[in-house]
Design a protein around this motif. Sequence first.
Motif, PDB file in Angstrom:
ATOM      1  N   LEU A   7       2.638  26.608  -2.893  1.00  0.00           N
ATOM      2  CA  LEU A   7       3.850  25.827  -3.171  1.00  0.00           C
ATOM      3  C   LEU A   7       3.893  25.570  -4.670  1.00  0.00           C
ATOM      4  CD1 LEU A   7       3.133  23.272  -0.326  1.00  0.00           C
ATOM      5  CD2 LEU A   7       4.854  25.086  -0.219  1.00  0.00           C
ATOM      6  N   SER A  23       3.711  15.441  -5.274  1.00  0.00           N
ATOM      7  CA  SER A  23       2.575  15.083  -4.418  1.00  0.00           C
ATOM      8  C   SER A  23       3.060  14.535  -3.085  1.00  0.00           C
ATOM      9  CB  SER A  23       1.633  14.103  -5.112  1.00  0.00           C
ATOM     10  OG  SER A  23       2.324  13.025  -5.633  1.00  0.00           O
ATOM     11  N   SER A  24       4.195  13.862  -3.104  1.00  0.00           N
ATOM     12  CA  SER A  24       4.731  13.325  -1.876  1.00  0.00           C
ATOM     13  C   SER A  24       5.150  14.455  -0.920  1.00  0.00           C
ATOM     14  CB  SER A  24       5.904  12.424  -2.238  1.00  0.00           C
ATOM     15  OG  SER A  24       6.573  12.008  -1.118  1.00  0.00           O
ATOM     16  N   ASP A  25       5.727  15.523  -1.492  1.00  0.00           N
ATOM     17  CA  ASP A  25       6.120  16.667  -0.675  1.00  0.00           C
ATOM     18  C   ASP A  25       4.890  17.360  -0.073  1.00  0.00           C
ATOM     19  OD1 ASP A  25       8.367  18.463   0.193  1.00  0.00           O
ATOM     20  OD2 ASP A  25       7.122  19.943  -0.846  1.00  0.00           O
ATOM     21  N   LYS A  27       2.050  16.027   0.513  1.00  0.00           N
ATOM     22  CA  LYS A  27       1.512  15.107   1.521  1.00  0.00           C
ATOM     23  C   LYS A  27       2.220  15.307   2.867  1.00  0.00           C
ATOM     24  CE  LYS A  27       2.263  10.574   1.053  1.00  0.00           C
ATOM     25  NZ  LYS A  27       2.194   9.244   0.408  1.00  0.00           N
ATOM     26  N   SER A  28       3.549  15.359   2.837  1.00  0.00           N
ATOM     27  CA  SER A  28       4.239  15.476   4.120  1.00  0.00           C
ATOM     28  C   SER A  28       3.989  16.846   4.748  1.00  0.00           C
ATOM     29  CB  SER A  28       5.721  15.134   3.979  1.00  0.00           C
ATOM     30  OG  SER A  28       6.442  16.247   3.547  1.00  0.00           O
ATOM     31  N   LYS A  29       3.856  17.877   3.922  1.00  0.00           N
ATOM     32  CA  LYS A  29       3.571  19.210   4.490  1.00  0.00           C
ATOM     33  C   LYS A  29       2.173  19.258   5.104  1.00  0.00           C
ATOM     34  CE  LYS A  29       6.844  22.255   2.374  1.00  0.00           C
ATOM     35  NZ  LYS A  29       7.648  21.529   1.367  1.00  0.00           N
ATOM     36  N   LYS A  31       0.598  16.861   6.452  1.00  0.00           N
ATOM     37  CA  LYS A  31       0.652  16.156   7.736  1.00  0.00           C
ATOM     38  C   LYS A  31       1.280  17.059   8.800  1.00  0.00           C
ATOM     39  CE  LYS A  31       0.971  11.461   5.921  1.00  0.00           C
ATOM     40  NZ  LYS A  31       1.898  10.328   5.731  1.00  0.00           N
ATOM     41  N   VAL A  40      -5.779  14.506   3.748  1.00  0.00           N
ATOM     42  CA  VAL A  40      -4.434  14.277   3.204  1.00  0.00           C
ATOM     43  C   VAL A  40      -4.513  13.222   2.114  1.00  0.00           C
ATOM     44  CG1 VAL A  40      -2.100  13.445   3.696  1.00  0.00           C
ATOM     45  CG2 VAL A  40      -3.266  14.896   5.358  1.00  0.00           C
ATOM     46  N   ARG A  41      -5.299  12.199   2.392  1.00  0.00           N
ATOM     47  CA  ARG A  41      -5.448  11.100   1.448  1.00  0.00           C
ATOM     48  C   ARG A  41      -6.072  11.584   0.137  1.00  0.00           C
ATOM     49  NH1 ARG A  41      -8.073   5.792   0.545  1.00  0.00           N
ATOM     50  NH2 ARG A  41     -10.150   6.671   0.656  1.00  0.00           N
ATOM     51  N   ILE A  45      -3.882  11.468  -3.350  1.00  0.00           N
ATOM     52  CA  ILE A  45      -4.269  10.617  -4.479  1.00  0.00           C
ATOM     53  C   ILE A  45      -4.578  11.458  -5.714  1.00  0.00           C
ATOM     54  CG2 ILE A  45      -5.971   8.947  -5.334  1.00  0.00           C
ATOM     55  CD1 ILE A  45      -6.192   7.905  -2.445  1.00  0.00           C
ATOM     56  N   TYR A  48      -1.388  13.120  -7.061  1.00  0.00           N
ATOM     57  CA  TYR A  48      -0.495  12.112  -7.653  1.00  0.00           C
ATOM     58  C   TYR A  48      -0.974  11.723  -9.051  1.00  0.00           C
ATOM     59  CZ  TYR A  48       1.777   7.662  -8.512  1.00  0.00           C
ATOM     60  OH  TYR A  48       2.492   6.645  -9.091  1.00  0.00           O
ATOM     61  N   ILE A  67      -2.556  26.278  -0.114  1.00  0.00           N
ATOM     62  CA  ILE A  67      -3.159  25.683   1.079  1.00  0.00           C
ATOM     63  C   ILE A  67      -3.649  26.793   1.996  1.00  0.00           C
ATOM     64  CG2 ILE A  67      -2.767  24.154   3.060  1.00  0.00           C
ATOM     65  CD1 ILE A  67      -0.250  23.138   1.432  1.00  0.00           C
ATOM     66  N   TYR A 118     -12.070  12.086  -5.712  1.00  0.00           N
ATOM     67  CA  TYR A 118     -11.448  12.498  -4.451  1.00  0.00           C
ATOM     68  C   TYR A 118     -11.423  14.004  -4.203  1.00  0.00           C
ATOM     69  CZ  TYR A 118     -10.098   7.691  -3.599  1.00  0.00           C
ATOM     70  OH  TYR A 118     -10.126   6.349  -3.343  1.00  0.00           O
TER      71      TYR A 118
ATOM     72  N   ASN B 153      -3.380   7.066   7.517  1.00  0.00           N
ATOM     73  CA  ASN B 153      -4.357   6.430   6.626  1.00  0.00           C
ATOM     74  C   ASN B 153      -4.170   4.930   6.513  1.00  0.00           C
ATOM     75  OD1 ASN B 153      -6.110   8.490   5.680  1.00  0.00           O
ATOM     76  ND2 ASN B 153      -4.309   9.413   4.717  1.00  0.00           N
ATOM     77  N   GLU B 281       4.610   4.777   1.594  1.00  0.00           N
ATOM     78  CA  GLU B 281       4.246   5.983   0.827  1.00  0.00           C
ATOM     79  C   GLU B 281       3.373   5.581  -0.370  1.00  0.00           C
ATOM     80  OE1 GLU B 281       4.818   9.237   1.137  1.00  0.00           O
ATOM     81  OE2 GLU B 281       6.319   9.350   2.730  1.00  0.00           O
ATOM     82  N   ASP B 285      -0.751   6.224  -1.341  1.00  0.00           N
ATOM     83  CA  ASP B 285      -1.264   6.792  -2.594  1.00  0.00           C
ATOM     84  C   ASP B 285      -2.046   5.755  -3.399  1.00  0.00           C
ATOM     85  OD1 ASP B 285       0.084   9.009  -1.818  1.00  0.00           O
ATOM     86  OD2 ASP B 285       1.762   8.769  -3.190  1.00  0.00           O
ATOM     87  N   TYR B 350      -3.571   7.345  15.886  1.00  0.00           N
ATOM     88  CA  TYR B 350      -2.625   8.219  15.180  1.00  0.00           C
ATOM     89  C   TYR B 350      -2.008   9.214  16.156  1.00  0.00           C
ATOM     90  CZ  TYR B 350      -1.179  11.990  11.903  1.00  0.00           C
ATOM     91  OH  TYR B 350      -0.488  12.952  11.208  1.00  0.00           O
ATOM     92  N   ILE B 364       0.522  27.061   8.745  1.00  0.00           N
ATOM     93  CA  ILE B 364       0.767  27.631   7.419  1.00  0.00           C
ATOM     94  C   ILE B 364       1.900  28.664   7.502  1.00  0.00           C
ATOM     95  CG2 ILE B 364      -0.214  29.182   5.656  1.00  0.00           C
ATOM     96  CD1 ILE B 364      -2.843  27.602   5.963  1.00  0.00           C
ATOM     97  N   ILE B 367       5.170  26.765   7.929  1.00  0.00           N
ATOM     98  CA  ILE B 367       5.655  26.133   6.692  1.00  0.00           C
ATOM     99  C   ILE B 367       6.231  27.207   5.765  1.00  0.00           C
ATOM    100  CG2 ILE B 367       4.926  24.960   4.562  1.00  0.00           C
ATOM    101  CD1 ILE B 367       4.714  22.867   6.509  1.00  0.00           C
TER     102      ILE B 367
END
Lengths: 140, 435
Positions: A7, A23-25, A27-29, A31, A40-41, A45, A48, A67, A118, B153, B281, B285, B350, B364, B367
């Motif tokens: 990506l 980073s938000s995008d 993250k959602s992918k 998940k 994911v965390r 982090i 971001y 990925i 991380y 999380n 969100e 983070d 979860y 993958i 996506i």
Amino acid sequence: MINYITLTYQVSGDDFTRAGEASSDVKSKLKQMGVSPEMVRKVAISMYEGEINMVIHAHGGIIKVTISPHEILMVLEDQGPGIPDVEKAMQAGYSTAPENIRSLGFGAGMGLPNMKKYTDEMDIKTKIGVGTTVTMKVKL
Amino acid sequence: MDKFFNAVRLDESLCKGCINCIKRCPTEAIRVRNGKAVITKKFCIDCGECIRICPHHAKLAYHDQIEILEQYEYTVALPAPSLYGQFNNLEDVNIILNGLKCLGFDDVYEVSGAAELVSDMSRKYVAEHMEQWPIISSACPSVVRLIRVRFPNLIDYLLPIKAPIDLAASLAREKAMKLTGLPSEKIGIIFISPCPAKVSAVKTPLGIDKSEVDGVLSIKDIYPRLVSCMNAVENREDLEDLTISGKIGISWGGTGGEADGLLTDSYLAADGIENVIRVLEDLEDQKFTKLQFIELNACHGGCVGGVLTVENPFVAKVKLKRLRKYMPVARKHITSAEAFHGFWTEQVEYEPVFKLGEDMIESIAMIAKVEELCQKFPGLDCGSCGAPTCKALAEDVVRGVANENDCIHLFRQYIHKISDEISMLDKTGRIQNPE
Ligand SMILES: Nc1ncnc2c1ncn2[C@@H]1O[C@H](COP(=O)(O)OP(=O)(O)OP(=O)(O)O)[C@@H](O)[C@H]1O
Ligand SMILES: [Mg+2]
């Protein structure tokens, strides 16, 4: 069969309020892919922090996230000023962020240390006046 | 019971198949298929946004009717604090509480009373659990449901204390059993609710094994009858004092009320589901590490903004404020016996409902296909296909529940292509004919 996806995100250096979108995008992918919450965390982090650094310190850049089932590779490339002393920059609490940025809650000098913490691998290639490439790997 | 029970329903006869609800839904749980809205249950968090936005009133909240009282020998009404903000020039909460008795209930137990106990417990819990900061409020069931499907999380940050309604129900039942000597099943504990999410929370609770609430009535539904009952009791000399709460409890009805009860400044209170999502969100983070508590309410204004209320939430908040002016700060303080009822007993798990494939490799590929389709779609997010955005349609296609040509823009291109081919055929046909 292709078992990875890359990506690509253009990170704008002018619009501070958009920092964190990439980073938000991701993250959602992650998940949606069923990657474990803990991983994911870590990715969210570290990416971001890297993205914010690009915006604050380097006028933006390009992020490529690859990925695959066994790892997530993040490459953040900018044409910013470069980092004069990487070792120093990596120290917790070291920051060159100007006052106006600090007043927004950034500039604690914790970004790079957190990215290191991380991720499983992290590498910084930087050249003064040319730019910086940060590569991070999270193993799944 | 189905773990994805949801209280928001559709009246097909009223649905016109417009795109208002699909656009508004914060979890993209709604699609228009064959001209009617369809809710995917496992994505729905019962926030009620679609009920609020639907211009045709085709979205409904499932809840019980007042006739439910007939099923029990003894009934107790549990009024939500938000109920108190619904009336003009109200001087005394007892008018509402006595009005509820006049409506047919045998007794009343203020949820705001239990809220004060929850405040007491939370204050202590937050102070003793620094490692869990910022602790996230678990009182709004839509928020807990959202976290369960989208923010794995953050599950560990949820305050593991019952919502006031659940604690109120346990305590009210205990009191009623003691008072009447009746067995539990003959006692009806009935919540007067501002929102549909509480209905789901009662049917399929999270954090507790079983809710002690037997039925949920909507504020809106009982409102006209309650107002006449209140008028009937208003001037009575012998108005019974049924209140058990003060300022802290009543304040739970509006945004910031729960956090205020913690008596700390180190909190953030967000309301409105889209704001809640932004905060979650950011929390994920680790953007706010210095706060102790996060109060979140799915509705704007807090519970007074629930879709089953009558009054404009901002006006309701003013009314609550006026009403509590001369009240003591709090009346209920937790005893160890009550605290025994107060904690969560179950782990919230979860539920990765948004997962695309069975495993990483499949996901993958899926996506990648979504990305490819997004390039192909016009990116107008027009909603004509029945999905809220082009990306959502792409995901539906990949999940196998929609078709690429559901996009009218792609479909038009496709038709153009076919008609071009036909006209080509036509031309070659004509050239051949004269020979
Ligand atoms: N991409 C970059 N280009 C140029 N300089 C950078 C870049 N990334 C980091 N730096 C330098 O390294 C320093 C430390 O970075 P770090 O992310 O640890 O802290 P910060 O960004 O200053 O503060 P914080 O991340 O806590 O908000 C920065 O202040 C900056 O001088
Ligand atoms: Mg930084």
